[in-house]
Design a protein around this motif. Structure first.
Motif, mmCIF file in Angstrom:
data_model
loop_
_atom_site.group_PDB
_atom_site.id
_atom_site.type_symbol
_atom_site.label_atom_id
_atom_site.label_comp_id
_atom_site.label_asym_id
_atom_site.label_seq_id
_atom_site.Cartn_x
_atom_site.Cartn_y
_atom_site.Cartn_z
ATOM 1 N N UNK A 175 24.784 -66.096 1.981
ATOM 2 C CA UNK A 175 25.238 -66.925 0.584
ATOM 3 C C UNK A 175 23.452 -68.449 1.120
ATOM 4 N N UNK A 176 22.370 -68.170 1.536
ATOM 5 C CA UNK A 176 21.864 -68.898 1.577
ATOM 6 C C UNK A 176 20.498 -69.268 0.190
ATOM 7 N N UNK A 177 20.818 -68.306 -0.568
ATOM 8 C CA UNK A 177 19.431 -68.094 -1.339
ATOM 9 C C UNK A 177 19.804 -68.588 -3.013
ATOM 10 N N UNK A 178 21.110 -68.652 -2.726
ATOM 11 C CA UNK A 178 21.805 -69.545 -4.551
ATOM 12 C C UNK A 178 21.208 -69.445 -5.353
ATOM 13 N N UNK A 179 21.281 -67.563 -6.058
ATOM 14 C CA UNK A 179 20.278 -66.622 -6.701
ATOM 15 C C UNK A 179 20.702 -67.565 -8.107
ATOM 16 N N UNK A 180 19.665 -67.630 -9.276
ATOM 17 C CA UNK A 180 19.922 -67.356 -10.197
ATOM 18 C C UNK A 180 19.590 -65.879 -11.024
ATOM 19 N N UNK A 181 19.657 -65.406 -10.662
ATOM 20 C CA UNK A 181 20.496 -63.362 -10.793
ATOM 21 C C UNK A 181 20.274 -62.750 -9.681
ATOM 22 N N UNK A 182 21.875 -62.174 -10.018
ATOM 23 C CA UNK A 182 22.244 -61.598 -9.028
ATOM 24 C C UNK A 182 22.200 -59.757 -9.232
ATOM 25 N N UNK A 183 22.297 -59.169 -7.843
ATOM 26 C CA UNK A 183 22.937 -57.981 -8.181
ATOM 27 C C UNK A 183 23.672 -57.230 -7.074
ATOM 28 N N UNK A 184 24.712 -56.657 -6.814
ATOM 29 C CA UNK A 184 25.503 -56.275 -6.167
ATOM 30 C C UNK A 184 25.846 -54.806 -5.749
ATOM 31 N N UNK A 185 24.935 -53.811 -5.247
ATOM 32 C CA UNK A 185 25.603 -52.165 -5.328
ATOM 33 C C UNK A 185 27.120 -51.414 -4.827
#
Length: 451
Positions: A175-185
């Motif tokens: 929750x702390x990373x604030x991604x620009x690009x993310x993946x959920x497997x």
């Protein structure tokens, strides 16, 4: 910066300490116990504490920040002193975010496969000489540390764990990373000591998707029904890219992937790993790697440490060790080995080691997970139950939970190790799954037993 690590000996913590040391920061630390390989690695760079224990006198106003590990307790004397002196206190993920505010943050999350997918992405980048910052949960071939931080690299690739950030920060790390690009497997209930219901666990992934920077990207496994719903229902202004398991076949124990350029033999195997590969491909493309360059690189990927890691290979037998411990991982890994080695007798051995796996209510989630194996063995330590302050579990409960009457159950480490030592390894594929070490099993011994 002058930084002090409270609980520096942890797997993640000591790697972060090393990365910051290499970056030029002044790093000190404490811990009440430090084991290998952390001990030798810290010692090599002069970061090993002179003695184990907590020393409040190490906390002074000269420190710019304190980084608090999950292993420490809320009443830790060094933590209390840090609060008294108003020194900024960061959790591991908080400090990683501080180090990556000006970078493109790529976060790989999900209940399973995140270490493997992160490793695949890093392997491809390394293969093509693309320098990136990173944090990954396994040691990789060609990489000295599990954390790399620089001033210059544009991208940082982070494995996004959903477990708690620190003893005083109960938010999931990702929750702390604030991604620009993310993946959920995928989403499969885990960590029931923290998320007591599936709905509560599911909510953490909704929060993660909503934390992606507006205009960013979520890459997700479309084959997971609940995950697909979470992503579809999110009103966050992000692009949504789905992936599925690609076409492949197994021929003479070799997995052959169907690609736009033709058939490609690869080193890894199992439907779950091919699914991971599809997700990694999307991430790499978003990071500027062409599809054909991805396939060229991924054909040489042999896997992350302890993720279907082959420790014995001969004409008569193969032995793998794997970090699998949650029901979904155990099921996928066992099936992968059986599908890959159809002509061998598959013996799947699982250690119940985590808090969740030793809880009677959660045990039911393991039903049928070992069924693809010809023989199935479960080991657990009654002492582990006592340490985690859990009620005793009987062998009968284990057999009922797994739904397999022929299940072999061991509660004594010596007896389990004797089983492995006296096993006839001829024409066998042996799979050892655990996030622990089976009560002190030496994997080098297995290499001798299986000769």
């Amino acid at each position: 910066m002058n930084l002090h690590f409270i609980a520096i000996g942890g797997s993640a913590m000591h790697n972060l300490a090393l990365a910051l040391h290499h970056k030029g920061y002044k790093v000190t630390g404490s811990d009440d116990a430090i084991f290998e390989p952390s001990k030798s690695r810290l010692d090599k760079f002069g970061l090993l504490p002179p003695e184990c224990g907590w020393f409040p006198e190490k906390i002074t106003t000269n420190l710019d920040a304190v980084i608090l590990g999950m292993h420490a307790k809320e009443n830790n004397p060094e933590l209390q002193k840090s609060k008294e002196l108003n020194i900024p206190i960061y959790s591991y993920p908080e400090f990683l975010y501080e180090q990556s505010k000006n970078k493109t943050r790529v976060v790989i999350g999900g209940s399973h496969g995140k270490t493997t997918i992160t490793s695949m992405v890093l392997h491809v980048m390394h293969y093509h000489d693309k320098e990136v910052d990173y944090m990954v949960g396994a040691q990789l071939e060609g990489f000295d540390t599990m954390v790399n931080l620089t001033e210059d690299n544009d991208f940082i690739v982070l494995e996004g764990d959903e477990y708690l950030s620190s003893p005083i920060d109960r938010r999931p790390k990702f929750h702390l990373y604030k991604p620009n690009i993310a993946l959920l497997s995928g989403i499969a209930w885990d960590h029931i000591n923290v998320f007591p219901t599936y709905d509560n666990y599911l909510e953490q992934f909704k929060i993660f998707v909503d934390s992606i920077i507006s205009g960013g990207v979520i890459v997700f496994n479309e084959e997971d029904k609940d995950l697909k719903e979470v992503v579809s229902n999110s009103e966050n202004q992000i692009r949504k890219h789905a992936y599925v398991t690609p076409e492949y076949r197994v021929e003479n124990g070799i997995t052959i992937l169907d690609t736009p350029e033709g058939e490609l033999p690869i080193e890894i195997f199992g439907a779950h790993n091919l699914n991971n590969l599809a997700g990694a491909k999307w991430i790499c493309q978003h990071m500027g790697i062409d599809e054909d360059d991805f396939y060229e690189a991924i054909s040489t990927f042999k896997g992350a440490s302890k993720r279907l890691e082959q420790i014995v290979a001969s004409d008569r037998t193969v032995v793998f060790k794997d970090f699998a411990h949650s029901p979904s991982k155990v099921s996928a890994t066992t099936k992968a080995v059986k599908d890959q080695f159809v002509d061998k007798e598959v013996i799947a051995c699982l250690e119940l080691h985590t808090y969740s796996s030793l809880t009677p209510e959660f045990l039911k989630q393991y039903k049928d997970s070992l069924n693809p194996a010809n023989k199935a063995v479960v080991f657990y330590s009654p002492e582990a139950l006592e340490l985690k302050k859990l009620n005793p579990i009987s062998k009968e409960q284990i057999i009922t939970a797994f739904g397999r009457e022929d299940l072999i159950v061991y509660t004594n480490a010596v007896e389990f190790q004797n089983y492995l030592e006296t096993l006839d390894y001829n024409n066998k594929a042996v799979l050892l799954m655990s996030s622990g070490n089976y009560g002190g099993l030496n994997f080098d011994d297995i290499k001798n037993w299986a000769k």
